[in-house]
Design an enzyme around this catalytic site. Structure first.
Site: not given
Ligand code: ATP
Length: 920
Positions: A333, A719
């Protein structure tokens, strides 16, 4: 503290007797009475639903599926003669549990703190003075004023009411508003909820206003008596948290599958002992499980929420942060949000004349002059005098001059009305005398559907031979349509088409300049108050003139609007104000850029079909003179077009649209309690700019979590690859990275830098690209490919390269790799070292995302800096402190090792920069 849960039964008394029945009086309780009662009855709060005890929350972090897996794994490791590993795994589990608990606790503290920032207030009369107090300080007997949009914070008996309706759905489930009155009800067979003269805590005012005497507070209220209360701050998990929850489970399943695979391969291919193979498999599982993922993400959401709060946007649920980041349309608004809501009257217009008003802001310095510059005096211009006088009489606002505590003018009430007081003072009227000249007898309050308000006054000296008049002010066209006459310097004349069109033309002229225009009209009325209905008062009126006021755009709004354009976020103005005013402001601040923007009025919106509305929404459009209810339709249509919609609102009637929107934004200052309750976010400064800040934060959080995930996933490949070498070479390559070393990376060196990524401030470019789709997954193929295949493979090559290079330099060939002793330890240290140093480069790559790392300050994130230092300290300790050598299979390193390691991050960064360049 409540020693006596007493309540007053006030239903059966006549309104005037209610005060005495509650040991109170018309002027309210005295300060002493309030204190006494607070001691006696305690605070007006509902006992919170029992929270999970902290101890239980703590224990929960050690009993999740993942944790149990690690407990069992550790125990088996200990039993199979790997005591050190067993202890290490348990240690990891404990560290991880404590860490998760701390994160979860901090996140909940952050949201708790937020709750306290949304206190509830009540307007009470005490010692004859009206004041605003915390709702929790109300006591039985307090006299409380409530009006449309207020949340009612205690049970009470109505002593005075005007057109008063309440929404009791929270108590009764009935969503239609219920009419209430102040009449005594002697029927004692009713349940409390059936009395029409009572209001109850937890319900809200749908319309009208009332004065009540509090009958019960806290747990003695009807609301307090019904069992398990939902807390206003929802604790439900956000879609992102749910996704991650699910993801953690999936990844754990993958980890276990990988573990089983490695177990079988170790037993049957390498012919390891079962115990050895098991430990090996366990290492892989630990490597793959993303410990601490969920709490870290929760914390990073909670931190964002805290940062947003500092930027004046209070978010009620963590999930809103994600939705904010995906927002594609903001329906905003105008008054107060895009503009300052600081009104100054600039022009007055009457059918015979027009005037300029000088002065700035709410200061009463200034005067009224004719267009030729001549100062005017009200004394010789009756119609102008009435225009100014009546405008002030129809105002409920007050302007307080600056004082020690307030360096600026303070406006109590609606600024649209406050500037009318200032106008009257500039014209030389005394506000007090004006009030005394025409005391107000009745008010038909302003509402955003009628777009006008009316007051009735008795007069000290008659106007048009009448001692009673009603004054109406509001939207010009609507008011002019209800006028049968107009008044100018020459007296009262009949309204005709020509004058009517003249009024509209003047209104349009002001509106095109972005001014807000009110029309003032009046009529004489009969003495009998039963005649003072809306139908009578707002009809057959005499048009007096127009008051045009300026409301400058808020500071920073233009920039925020520009940011939205860059971020492909559309802004649609949905306002109650006039079309031309709205369009002019929209152009001024850059919301509308083209020349063929369409202005759709509320009336036109009503006649549009859903398809037509959607078609209109695809272009530039401004909605003007819409009623709050119509926002709901606009939001729905936008959502059906696939947009993620944020909508602002402040009134009771905005609630449906606020609820419907993906992000309902309520105004903290001008918003009603009802709007605040329906919203997902509350702006404490009512400022549009704060919405844009919040969106920026929302986007940043999402990106940070992505960065964080890329970072922790990419070390999984290097890993796992060493173990694969060991297995598939059938032991020819000795294990290049031991289980303990994997743990050292995952739970040692990687931990803090990963956290640091979670709290990165918004990157400079976050608002330079279109919003993410809500359906976009956080962990998508792209992210996984990038983590596992691209970064993962480079890092694996560097890690395995370091391992083989150590053998090659020492032995001159790779024909036989010794699987023990100092050379082996040196080689595994290098595998570990390469991964640790590659991860240093990866923090930088992850921070940069798809941009070059040159665009941000390399050491600009404190937590990451700390992380990098810790990372180095941990690695140095593993390498140079002999006590770790046995457990972690490490050894001291020489010069060339260090040169290799130091190059690793540069290789990671260099290759990624190249990729980014090629992708562009
Ligand atoms: P937004 O919806 O963007 O906040 P707004 O404040 O103009 O805009 P409303 O408050 O619904 O929207 O006001 C709509 C119209 O009602 C205004 O354009 C004005 O003509 C009229 N109006 C606003 N405030 C008052 C008031 N206090 N008294 C009388 N009329 C008013």
């Amino acid at each position: 503290m409540a020693t006596n849960l007493q309540k007053f039964d006030l239903e059966t008394y006549e309104p005037d007797d209610v005060y005495a029945a509650a040991n109170s009086q018309v002027s309210g309780l005295t300060k002493e009475q309030v204190k006494e009662r607070q001691n006696q009855y305690g605070v007006n709060i509902l006992r919170e639903t029992k929270k999970e005890p902290v101890a239980l929350v703590f224990i929960r972090n050690f009993t999740s599926l993942m944790a149990i897996l690690l407990w069992v794994g550790g125990a088996v490791a200990m039993l199979s003669q790997s005591l050190a590993l067993g202890i290490a795994i348990w240690f990891v589990n404990i560290v991880n549990g404590v860490f998760s608990f701390i994160q979860e606790y901090r996140a909940s503290q952050a949201t708790e703190a937020l709750k306290k920032m949304l206190p509830s207030y009540a307007r009470v009369i005490r010692d004859g003075q009206e004041e605003k107090v915390l709702a929790q300080d109300l006591v039985p007997g307090d006299v409380v004023l409530i009006e449309e949009g207020d949340k009612i914070s205690a049970d009470g008996r109505i002593v005075f009411a005007t057109d008063f309706q309440v929404n009791q759905s929270a108590l009764t489930g009935e969503s239609n508003p219920v009419y209430k009155n102040n009449q005594a009800d002697t029927d004692t067979n009713k349940t409390s909820l059936e009395y029409d003269n009572m209001v109850f805590a937890g319900t809200s005012v749908s319309s009208g206003s009332a004065k009540i005497v509090v009958s019960a507070i806290g747990m003695t209220t009807q609301f307090g008596q019904i069992a398990s209360l939902t807390q206003s701050m929802a604790d439900e998990k956000s879609p992102l948290q749910k996704e991650l929850d699910h993801l953690t489970k999936q990844i754990s399943a993958i980890a276990i599958t990988v573990g089983i695979f490695f177990f079988l391969a170790a037993t049957f291919i390498v012919k390891e002992s079962v115990a050895q193979a098991f430990i090996f498999a366990l290492g892989m599982i630990v490597a793959f499980i993303p410990e601490g993922l969920l709490p870290t993400v929760t914390l990073s959401l909670a931190m964002a929420v805290q940062r947003m709060a500092k930027e004046n946007a209070l978010v009620k649920k963590l999930s809103s942060v994600e939705t904010l980041g995906a927002t594609s349309v903001i329906c905003s608004d105008k008054t107060g949000t895009l503009t300052q809501n600081a009104m100054t009257v600039n022009h007055l217009w009457q059918v015979s004349d027009s005037y300029n008003v000088s002065g700035l802001g709410y200061s009463n310095e200034g005067d009224i002059r004719k267009s030729d510059g001549k100062k005017v005096s009200l004394a010789d211009n009756e119609s102008l005098e009435h225009l100014v006088r009546f405008a002030h009489l129809c105002s409920n606002a007050q302007v307080l001059p600056p004082d020690g505590d307030h360096p600026n003018y303070t406006v109590l009430g609606d600024p649209t009305e406050a500037c009318l007081n200032v106008l009257a003072e500039k014209a030389g009227l005394s506000l007090d005398k004006n009030h005394a000249w025409a005391p107000r007898l009745k008010e038909l309050p302003f509402d955003s559907v009628r777009k006008r308000m009316t007051t009735v006054h008795s007069l000290e000296t008659p106007v048009d031979k009448s001692n009673y008049i009603s004054i109406t002010k509001g939207a010009p066209k609507e008011i002019a349509e209800l006028c049968r006459f107009y008044k100018d310097q020459n007296g009262i004349h009949g309204m005709n088409d020509q004058v009517f069109n003249q009024i509209l033309a003047a209104n349009d002229q002001f509106a095109q300049d972005g001014l807000r225009v009110l029309a003032i009209a009046y009529r004489t009325v009969q003495e009998e108050s039963d005649q003072w209905t809306q139908e009578v008062l707002e009809n057959q009126m005499i048009f007096l003139g127009l008051v045009a006021m300026s409301d400058p755009p808020r500071q920073g709004v233009r920039e925020a609007v520009e940011k939205c354009h860059q971020a492909s976020i559309r802004i649609i103005m949905v306002t109650g104000d006039y079309g031309l005013t709205a369009l002019s402001i929209a152009k001024k601040i850059g919301i509308v850029r083209g020349d063929d923007a369409r202005v759709i009025s509320g009336l036109e919106l009503e006649s549009l079909s859903d398809t037509q509305l959607k078609e209109a929404l695809k272009g530039e459009v401004v909605f003007a003179r819409v009623a709050p209810e119509q926002k709901y339709r606009v939001v729905t249509a936008l959502q059906e077009l696939g947009e993620v919609v944020a909508v602002t609102g402040d009134g009771v009637n905005d609630a449906p649209a606020l609820k419907k929107a993906d992000i309902g934004v309520a105004m903290g200052i001008t918003g009603t309690d009802v709007a605040k309750e329906s919203a997902d976010m509350i702006l404490t400064d009512d400022n549009f700019t704060s919405i844009v800040h919040a969106i920026e934060e929302g986007r940043a959080v999402y990106q940070n979590i992505k960065k964080f995930l890329t970072y922790i996933f990419n070390s999984n490949t290097p890993e796992a690859v060493p173990s694969a070498f060991f297995l598939f070479s059938k032991g020819w390559v000795p294990l290049p990275l031991t289980v303990m070393q994997i743990l050292a990376v995952d739970l040692g060196t990687d931990m803090i830098p990963a956290l640091g990524l979670g709290v990165e401030p918004p990157a400079p470019g976050v608002m330079n690209h279109p919003p993410r789709k809500l359906t976009d997954r956080l962990l998508n193929k792209g992210l996984l490919m990038k983590a596992f295949l691209w970064y993962g493979i480079i890092e694996s090559i560097l890690a395995m390269g370091a391992f083989f290079l150590t053998y090659w330099i020492n032995q001159g060939n790779l024909s036989h790799l010794i699987a023990s002793g100092s050379l082996y330890r040196e080689a595994t240290t290098m595998t570990l070292g390469a991964i640790v140093f590659c991860q240093i480069g990866m923090v930088m790559n992850s921070r940069a995302g798809d941009h070059s790392i040159r665009q941000f300050k390399i050491f600009g994130n404190r937590l990451i800096n700390i992380g990098l230092i810790t990372e180095l300290i941990i690695f140095l300790a593993l390498v140079y402190l002999p006590i770790f050598h046995g457990l972690f299979n490490t050894a001291a390193l020489g010069l060339w090792h260090w040169i290799y390691l130091i190059l690793c991050p540069f290789v990671m960064i260099g290759l990624d920069e190249l990729r980014k360049k090629l992708m562009k």
